[in-house]
Design a protein around this motif. Structure first.
Motif, PDB file in Angstrom:
ATOM      1  N   PRO A 302       0.804  -1.216   0.000  1.00  0.00           N
ATOM      2  CA  PRO A 302       0.000   0.000   0.000  1.00  0.00           C
ATOM      3  C   PRO A 302       0.838   1.268   0.000  1.00  0.00           C
ATOM      4  CG  PRO A 302       0.199  -0.774   2.244  1.00  0.00           C
ATOM      5  CD  PRO A 302       1.019  -1.715   1.380  1.00  0.00           C
ATOM      6  N   GLY A 303       2.181   1.150   0.130  1.00  0.00           N
ATOM      7  CA  GLY A 303       3.016   2.317   0.398  1.00  0.00           C
ATOM      8  C   GLY A 303       3.420   3.132  -0.798  1.00  0.00           C
ATOM      9  N   ASN A 304       3.646   2.475  -1.953  1.00  0.00           N
ATOM     10  CA  ASN A 304       4.155   3.206  -3.117  1.00  0.00           C
ATOM     11  C   ASN A 304       3.007   3.753  -3.960  1.00  0.00           C
ATOM     12  OD1 ASN A 304       7.250   3.171  -3.666  1.00  0.00           O
ATOM     13  ND2 ASN A 304       6.800   1.201  -2.697  1.00  0.00           N
ATOM     14  N   PHE A 305       2.236   4.646  -3.365  1.00  0.00           N
ATOM     15  CA  PHE A 305       1.074   5.222  -4.045  1.00  0.00           C
ATOM     16  C   PHE A 305       1.486   6.175  -5.159  1.00  0.00           C
ATOM     17  CE2 PHE A 305      -2.153   8.639  -4.288  1.00  0.00           C
ATOM     18  CZ  PHE A 305      -3.225   7.880  -4.725  1.00  0.00           C
ATOM     19  N   VAL A 306       2.640   6.805  -5.004  1.00  0.00           N
ATOM     20  CA  VAL A 306       3.131   7.776  -5.986  1.00  0.00           C
ATOM     21  C   VAL A 306       4.257   7.135  -6.789  1.00  0.00           C
ATOM     22  CG1 VAL A 306       4.285  10.010  -6.242  1.00  0.00           C
ATOM     23  CG2 VAL A 306       2.470   9.732  -4.553  1.00  0.00           C
ATOM     24  N   ASP A 307       4.328   7.456  -8.072  1.00  0.00           N
ATOM     25  CA  ASP A 307       5.359   6.883  -8.935  1.00  0.00           C
ATOM     26  C   ASP A 307       6.723   7.466  -8.581  1.00  0.00           C
ATOM     27  OD1 ASP A 307       6.834   5.737 -10.941  1.00  0.00           O
ATOM     28  OD2 ASP A 307       6.121   7.082 -12.513  1.00  0.00           O
ATOM     29  N   CYS A 308       7.574   6.621  -7.987  1.00  0.00           N
ATOM     30  CA  CYS A 308       8.949   7.025  -7.655  1.00  0.00           C
ATOM     31  C   CYS A 308       9.955   6.185  -8.418  1.00  0.00           C
ATOM     32  CB  CYS A 308       9.180   6.906  -6.152  1.00  0.00           C
ATOM     33  SG  CYS A 308       8.219   8.051  -5.163  1.00  0.00           S
ATOM     34  N   GLY A 309       9.542   5.607  -9.536  1.00  0.00           N
ATOM     35  CA  GLY A 309      10.461   4.829 -10.353  1.00  0.00           C
ATOM     36  C   GLY A 309      10.390   3.349 -10.054  1.00  0.00           C
ATOM     37  N   GLY A 310      11.228   2.583 -10.730  1.00  0.00           N
ATOM     38  CA  GLY A 310      11.208   1.138 -10.605  1.00  0.00           C
ATOM     39  C   GLY A 310      12.470   0.589  -9.966  1.00  0.00           C
ATOM     40  N   VAL A 311      12.462  -0.719  -9.724  1.00  0.00           N
ATOM     41  CA  VAL A 311      13.607  -1.419  -9.150  1.00  0.00           C
ATOM     42  C   VAL A 311      13.762  -2.758  -9.862  1.00  0.00           C
ATOM     43  CG1 VAL A 311      13.501  -0.387  -6.860  1.00  0.00           C
ATOM     44  CG2 VAL A 311      12.104  -2.390  -7.364  1.00  0.00           C
ATOM     45  N   ASP A 312      14.949  -3.353  -9.743  1.00  0.00           N
ATOM     46  CA  ASP A 312      15.198  -4.669 -10.313  1.00  0.00           C
ATOM     47  C   ASP A 312      14.702  -5.747  -9.350  1.00  0.00           C
ATOM     48  OD1 ASP A 312      16.419  -3.731 -12.621  1.00  0.00           O
ATOM     49  OD2 ASP A 312      18.395  -3.627 -11.672  1.00  0.00           O
ATOM     50  N   VAL A 313      13.901  -6.648  -9.882  1.00  0.00           N
ATOM     51  CA  VAL A 313      13.403  -7.779  -9.103  1.00  0.00           C
ATOM     52  C   VAL A 313      13.654  -9.047  -9.901  1.00  0.00           C
ATOM     53  CG1 VAL A 313      11.356  -8.893  -8.119  1.00  0.00           C
ATOM     54  CG2 VAL A 313      11.622  -6.417  -7.938  1.00  0.00           C
ATOM     55  N   ASN A 314      14.195 -10.069  -9.249  1.00  0.00           N
ATOM     56  CA  ASN A 314      14.373 -11.360  -9.894  1.00  0.00           C
ATOM     57  C   ASN A 314      13.040 -12.098  -9.838  1.00  0.00           C
ATOM     58  OD1 ASN A 314      14.969 -14.012 -10.628  1.00  0.00           O
ATOM     59  ND2 ASN A 314      17.039 -13.901  -9.780  1.00  0.00           N
ATOM     60  N   VAL A 315      12.332 -12.115 -10.947  1.00  0.00           N
ATOM     61  CA  VAL A 315      10.990 -12.699 -10.976  1.00  0.00           C
ATOM     62  C   VAL A 315      11.032 -14.193 -10.652  1.00  0.00           C
ATOM     63  CG1 VAL A 315       8.942 -13.059 -12.401  1.00  0.00           C
ATOM     64  CG2 VAL A 315      10.250 -10.942 -12.613  1.00  0.00           C
TER      65      VAL A 315
END
Length: 386
Positions: A302-315
């Protein structure tokens, strides 16, 4: 009633001015309210910093329309309302009148789209009309659409809720934040599946012990969580987390990611937590939070309501560990009355007063926003009449 209204206007990122507006004329089905208190939300901080894109990738994607009066965590007193407004503005069906204390859901929805008709307990509207404090410039319409003002204009379609007698203004301001914690109720819906969702006695990790994190800690404790672990960079906030029910606190500034992961594993018999809730509001904590989970654990976002960019995630790690990720862009507007009654009942159970760390006047709005970004603040309030 006053003929002129002072409000704090965010003219552009990093620049707040106190401006004066004419008091608008009351329209059909509307209300004019005196703002008694308003809270500074994480969204307000993002907007001040220039992180202004919300609902990205949806029909409602917006970039904040400057100039704007911020503030959507509000308690107010009705000073003008017509017969249609008195009948229709209350979500719970109460007959509203001048002198009533109310709070509002900030989102005004269309009520006609598929989401409004099929998921009525969350404002997931396809054609969101606007949000108080976020989506309407003070150059438009009746101007007064935010809580950092002496008065606010409530348009028809607004959902208002009477504040119970005995609930302090400060706590009434916290209602919308507490309604966000129904992400935990959403996790409960998965508990009918073996080893999934949020069950009684489960371990819950809350990343971020600011106001939203504290709200989730309190709700997790009331819903029957077992061990609650909180992380933050502020010992001041972590101390408050313990007062609200956290069993273990971890300072993320004095530990490494590997140490935090190992500590959480050691506190959970080597498995990891059933539930992790992201309440920092920064995308960079997301990949680490996934590593706190046990297999088939659930990550609530619920925390990232505003667009602050992306991150790398190992799917692959999500797949390999059967992880469940639940994004939650909004709160449940059906629970305002329930939440206010809950806070009133638990005034002696939780030290609610510790959540409210600072109070500023309207003229100090910029200072209030800046203070809310510090490690030694919690919920910062603005009193327009101080």
């Amino acid at each position: 009633m006053d003929t002129k209204v002072k409000a704090a206007v965010l003219v552009k990122p990093g620049h707040v001015e106190i401006r004066e507006f004419d008091m608008p004329q009351l329209g059909n089905g509307a209300a004019i309210c005196k703002v008694l208190m308003a809270g500074v939300c994480g969204t307000d901080k993002h907007s001040y910093r220039g992180e202004t894109v919300q609902y990205k990738g949806t029909e409602n994607e917006i970039d904040l329309p400057f100039p704007i009066i911020q503030g959507h965590e509000i308690v107010m007193e009705i000073v003008a309302i017509d017969e249609a407004g008195a009948r229709n503005l209350s979500y719970d069906g109460d007959e509203l009148k001048v002198g009533d204390r109310i709070t509002i859901c900030p989102d005004v929805v269309c009520g006609k789209c598929w989401y409004c008709k099929n998921i009525p307990n969350y404002p997931w509207c396809e054609h969101l009309q606007f949000s108080y404090g976020n989506m309407r410039s003070c150059d438009d319409g009746n101007h007064l659409y935010g809580g950092f003002s002496q008065y606010i204009y409530l348009e028809p379609g607004t959902r208002a809720y009477k504040v119970p007698d005995g609930l302090p203004d400060e706590m009434a301001c916290f209602t919308e934040v507490m309604c966000v914690t129904y992400t935990l109720e959403k996790a409960r819906e998965f508990s009918s599946f073996s080893l999934e969702g949020f069950n009684f006695g489960d371990t819950v990790v809350v990343q971020g012990a600011g106001p939203l994190g504290i709200a989730h800690i309190a709700m997790a404790r009331m819903l029957g969580a077992g061990k609650i672990i909180a992380t933050d960079i502020s010992d001041y906030k972590l101390d408050i987390a313990k007062a609200f029910g956290a069993d273990v606190v971890i300072n993320a500034e004095t530990t490494t990611a590997a140490e935090r992961i190992a500590l959480i594993k050691s506190e959970t018999n080597g498995r990891g937590a059933e539930i992790v809730v992201e309440c920092v509001g920064r995308p960079e904590v997301f990949p680490e939070g996934l590593k706190y989970l046990r297999k088939a654990g659930m990550y609530l976002e619920p925390g990232n309501f505003v667009d602050c960019g992306g991150v790398d995630v190992n799917v692959h790690e999500i797949c390999a560990n059967n992880l469940r990720i639940v994004g939650m862009t909004n709160h449940t507007h059906t629970k305002y009355k329930t939440v206010m009654e809950m806070m009133l009942r638990t005034k002696d159970r939780f030290p609610w007063e510790r959540i409210f760390s600072h109070k500023f006047s309207l003229a100090q709005t910029e200072q209030a926003i800046q203070t809310s970004m510090t490690k030694d603040s919690m919920k910062v309030l603005i009193d327009p009449w101080a």
